[in-house]
Design an enzyme around this catalytic site. Structure first.
Site, PDB file in Angstrom:
ATOM      1  N   GLU A  92       3.197   2.494  -5.776  1.00 50.22           N
ATOM      2  CA  GLU A  92       2.111   1.998  -6.628  1.00 50.22           C
ATOM      3  C   GLU A  92       1.571   3.008  -7.626  1.00 50.22           C
ATOM      4  O   GLU A  92       1.047   2.619  -8.672  1.00 50.22           O
ATOM      5  CB  GLU A  92       0.938   1.551  -5.743  1.00 50.22           C
ATOM      6  N   ALA A  95       0.805  -1.226   0.000  1.00 52.64           N
ATOM      7  CA  ALA A  95       0.000   0.000   0.000  1.00 52.64           C
ATOM      8  C   ALA A  95       0.835   1.272   0.000  1.00 52.64           C
ATOM      9  O   ALA A  95       0.370   2.325   0.442  1.00 52.64           O
ATOM     10  CB  ALA A  95      -0.972   0.010   1.183  1.00 52.64           C
TER      11      ALA A  95
END
Length: 1001
Positions: free
Chosen positions: A863, A681
């Protein structure tokens, strides 16, 4: 006689050293010999099929004809060692080493020159060596030279990676009495297990045992997600049992001799469409809504409805292994595993063996890439290997080859989205309703969380007052899909951006104008009522347009397209608002342990895992032993190793640093830092950095009296004095985490600590006759605030962009109708290569950006860049739209990702594709589903006389052989081959073009 000795002894050379092998095994490959016998682990095992290049070595042989030495590059996984008599082999270790000297190619600053004569072999388009500019903000001129924060420092293991000296889990030498494990998997998609016959497998030489569910002393996974199948299987590739043998070859032979009898069950569901038909879902629907959507649709000028299909994606990480070593007492286990979450492995093994967690220690040195795929699945492999170790009493090594890994483990969730968008003729969107379905596979895994994040993130950068998002995870008979970099954002946001391009087409506007018109402009709240300031988003957008010279290049692209009928260029720019972190506070906690030894050296341990993203490098940059403002006043600045530097944060003073040469990180271990959270994350450096910082502050608080008494002393003097005065030189640091929550009943919350903003512009050139494209230029501007390490952060942006580019343009999963994955290696599954990198690739970090929340005002960038790869997808769509307009064909079409050459070719409709439309073939269940290869040419209506044609697939909804009409235009992007669903393309397309006069624009 010479020829007899030659047959008995194999003689060859490796890195200049003579190797003598007596009675060489004919089945042993060079790769196995290098890794197992010579311990040269820089040559990696990856695909086992010669397609990836990870095992490439150089072989040199004397040519008796030319009397010269000839050099060949070979894939070691395919070369038997018995073919190497008299040859010289050079591995990556033989090129250069950090222990001796580096070859110029390995230091990251020199590249081999490639003659223009040979560049054309790299790609259909003439290839060029990529080039670009990396821009980032320099550190403050007053920052001390010893302070590494904000400086572009090389990855600590970078040179080891280049020389092959970095040791991964799969590279750990064999331990005493080690056994190898191989998995027996289901060959049926949905079936009852009637019997499992192990008799022949157990009779084979070298086979020690076969591990089944009955051997598990504790819990066999969850009720709906078993470690080892019991009674029934839910997908092809589900693990039924595991063979333990003395060698890998013996274990694999025993797998083949394990006989399982099945009874097929119904229904068998593979596609999202079939799941919707059977109401097969894994979890309840997730929904967010704001405004009055239905009323807004009544008041708009136009309404467009459409569909978007996004394919799945494989992680294609390296190092898939686990090594479980049982100790001689107290049921203790050491587990060396390639995982993003060692604590999860530890807990799973504990429950599986029914022993306390404190008896199990998981070690992670470095992972070799994870991308989300090593969050949950390594726990399954570790638990099965642990059962084998528990039963046999011997160490167990389990390493999946590429085919098995791709067959057994899931990847990114495929998505099917339906949208309805209402807008004014000006391009302003007044209402948007999107419903998404993802293919979760046979078990829940992370599918519910992916659905939630998909819905939360789908609005991207746009303020639309009347909005409705709905999402569901479908249950199918495929391996369970799981976490993947971006966690739903790359799929869901493609739907939103496709709405934008559809609106632009209907309004006759450029997509970038519609995007800009609908973006957030001022401080506002998201659909889930979280407030944020879009100022960095607007800056990224404007700087991207400016740095890429977007508007002038738009005119250049239009001019190029006027002059070229069969080649079209496309240009696109996309904005991004990416939310970082987990939507739960407890998942943001972190801990660290810092030891100072009596020689002044520092050992740092934390809960993050080195996936290749450079977290250990950043931790050492952060591991600066701090001083209080009082001690800073006493010492002033620049004394010894210490320097005080002010920063624009609430912190009163900047940490005072020990040089990084004094510091070391050994590994991540559950014995030193317990109860860790998965490194995922994009939050790993943030939270673990806080924990490291806290530990350093505790230590410096203890050292304050020592330093105060001897301000002119050295670091070593202070540490020695502290030891003599019995001051503890070890401290645990802890960070409680960022606050985050989401109330799905109310549809509101603050689920994310902060956002990362960015924008990307890409230009491509499409060959309308083949569907191939080349990437001319990409410009990215990313809001990193104050980057901890610009070199690593820009590398993360470039890497995630390239992986996203693969998702949207090349990586396509294909299945046989029985649910067996067809594309199980790099020869069938195309990940981006060096030739896919844009010819000009520029990355800029947004300057003068701050956030008070994070450590040193930095942001996690692991990400976010994935989605920016869609700028290439939309640039291709822009080129295709130009071609379609020129041919007087409807500009809008169903969006299907990836935009493979086959799909792009068929979207660039012309008289050649029309020829093929009149030759319908057998239909398959859906795009990406292959028909059985055992079919003969007579099974293909209309092609009975075409020898060698094997049907593959046609788009979903195409009526099949009974229809003589061409498929509707909106289905064209579903075709898997430009010549239709057969393997053979239309004959001599290019010859036909050159034989006719090329139409003028």
């Amino acid at each position: 006689m010479p020829h007899l000795s030659r047959s008995d002894e194999l003689v060859f050379f490796v890195n200049g050293r003579k190797v003598l092998e007596r009675n060489a095994d004919l089945e042993v490959t060079l790769l196995t010999f290098l890794r197992k016998n010579l311990r040269l682990t820089g040559t990696k095992y990856a695909c086992g099929r010669g397609g990836c290049g990870a095992c490439t070595v150089m072989v040199s042989k004397h040519d008796p004809v030319s009397r010269k030495i000839r050099h060949f590059s070979v894939t070691a996984c395919l070369v038997p060692i018995c073919s190497l008599y008299g040859a010289a082999v050079t591995t990556v270790e033989g090129v250069g080493s950090i222990k001796t000297r580096l070859h110029p190619v390995q230091d990251g600053r020199h590249f081999p020159e490639i003659s223009d004569r040979f560049l054309s072999a790299l790609e259909d388009f003439p290839a060029t060596v990529p080039q670009g500019v990396q821009r980032y903000q320099s550190v403050d001129s007053h920052q001390a030279l010893q302070d590494p924060v904000g400086r572009p420092i090389m990855h600590l293991s970078g040179l080891k990676h280049a020389t092959g000296e970095a040791i991964f889990c799969d590279d750990i030498p064999m331990v005493d009495k080690e056994l190898l494990m191989a998995l027996v998997t289901s060959t049926r998609a949905h079936a009852k297990i009637i019997s499992v016959d192990l008799s022949k497998a157990l009779e084979l030489p070298g086979v020690v045992d076969v591990i089944t569910a009955e051997d598990i002393p504790g819990t066999n996974g969850a009720e709906d997600d078993k470690l080892l199948a019991v009674d029934k299987v839910l997908c092809v590739g589900q693990i039924v049992c595991a063979v333990v043998a003395e060698t890998e070859a013996q274990a694999k032979r025993a797998v083949e001799e394990t006989k399982i009898a099945y009874e097929d069950l119904e229904p068998v569901i593979f596609t999202i469409e079939d799941a919707i038909k059977h109401s097969s879902f894994l979890c309840p629907e997730k929904k967010l809504e704001q405004g009055n959507v239905e009323k807004a649709f009544e008041e708009v000028d136009q309404i467009v409805e459409g569909e978007v299909h996004v394919g799945g994606q494989e992680h294609i990480y390296g190092n898939t292994g686990v090594l479980v070593i049982p100790k001689t007492e107290d049921k203790e286990l050491d587990i060396y595993v390639s995982t993003q979450d060692p604590a999860h492995v530890q807990k799973t093994v504990s429950s599986t063996l029914n022993i306390p967690i404190n008896r199990i220690t998981c070690h992670v040195k470095r992972v070799g890439g994870g991308f989300g795929g090593k969050v949950g699945r390594p726990a399954v492999l570790g638990a099965i290997a642990a059962v084998g170790a528990n039963k046999t009493g011997y160490p167990i090594r389990l390493v999946l080859d590429r085919e098995d890994d791709m067959l057994i483990t899931g990847g990114r969730h495929p998505l099917f989205g339906k949208y309805k968008v209402g807008f004014m003729n000006s391009g302003r969107i007044r209402a948007l309703d999107i419903e998404c379905f993802i293919n979760g596979g046979c078990t829940l895994d992370d599918s519910e969380l992916v659905t939630e994040f998909l819905i939360l993130k789908m609005e991207n950068a746009y303020k639309i007052r009347n909005l409705r998002f709905r999402g569901r995870a479908c249950m199918t008979n495929l391996p369970s899909n799981t976490a993947f970099r971006g966690f739903g954002f790359p799929q869901g946001t493609l739907v939103t951006e496709s709405c934008i391009t559809a609106v632009a087409a209907k309004c006759g506007l450029l997509p970038e104008k519609v995007r800009e018109k609908n973006m957030y402009k001022t401080v506002d709240k998201t659909i889930y009522k979280q407030a944020f300031n879009p100022e960095p988003l607007i800056r990224c957008w404007n700087e991207c347009l400016d740095k890429s010279s977007f508007h002038s290049r738009r005119m250049q692209v239009a001019e190029f397209n006027k002059k070229n009928y069969w080649r079209k260029r496309g240009l696109a720019v996309v904005p991004m608002k990416f939310s970082v972190g987990f939507a739960a506070t407890s998942f943001h906690q972190a801990a660290a342990l810092v030891h100072i030894y009596t020689d002044g050296s520092v050992l740092v341990t934390h809960g993050g895992n080195e996936l290749g993203q450079g977290i250990h490098t950043k931790m050492l940059q952060k591991a600066e032993v701090e001083k209080s403002p009082h001690v800073q006043t006493l010492l002033g600045q620049g004394q010894g190793f210490w320097t005080a530097v002010a920063v624009e944060t609430p912190v009163a003073s900047r940490e005072l640093k020990v040089p990084m040469s004094h510091m070391h990180i050994c590994e991540t271990s559950t014995a030193t830092v317990p109860n860790t959270i998965a490194t995922a994350a994009s939050i790993g450096s943030d939270v673990n950095g806080r924990a490291v910082q806290n530990a350093c502050q505790i230590l410096l608080k203890r050292l304050e009296p020592i330093i105060k008494k001897n301000p002119e002393g050295t670091w070593e003097d202070w540490i020695e004095a502290a030891f003599e005065q019995r001051i503890s030189l070890s401290a645990t640091g802890y960070f409680r985490g960022y606050e985050a929550f989401m109330d799905w009943e109310k549809g509101e919350g603050d689920p994310f600590p902060y956002y990362v903003y960015g924008a990307a512009s890409s230009e491509v050139e499409v060959d309308c006759l083949t569907g191939a494209h080349k990437k001319i230029r990409t410009d990215i501007v990313m809001d990193a605030c104050c980057s901890l390490n610009p070199a690593i952060d820009i590398g993360q942006i470039e890497g995630s962009f390239t992986q996203g580019m693969g998702l949207y343009t090349t990586e396509e999963l294909k299945y046989f109708p029985e649910g067996v994955l067809y594309s199980r290696g790099p020869d069938d599954y195309k990940i981006p290569t060096i030739t896919d990198v844009p010819e000009e690739f520029n990355v800029s970090l947004l300057p003068s950006s701050q956030t008070p929340l994070t450590i040193y005002s930095s942001k996690g960038l692991g990400e976010s860049g994935m989605f920016l790869g869609s700028s290439v997808f939309f640039a291709i769509a822009d080129a295709v739209a130009t071609a379609r307009r020129e041919r007087d064909i409807a500009e809008d079409f169903t969006v299907r990702s990836p935009a493979t050459p086959e799909r792009v070719r068929m979207a660039c409709a012309d008289r050649f594709t029309e020829m093929q439309h009149r030759r319908p073939c057998i239909s398959a269940k859906s795009p990406g589903m292959l028909l059985p290869l055992r079919l003969t040419p007579t099974d293909c209506p209309g092609h009975a006389s075409d020898a060698g044609h094997l049907p593959r697939s046609v788009p979903l909804g195409w009526p099949g052989p009974e229809s003589s009409s061409p498929p509707p235009q909106e289905l064209l992007l579903g075709l898997v081959w430009p010549g239709g669903p057969c393997l053979a393309p239309p004959s001599s397309t290019r010859d036909a073009v050159t034989a006719e006069s090329t139409p003028k624009a």
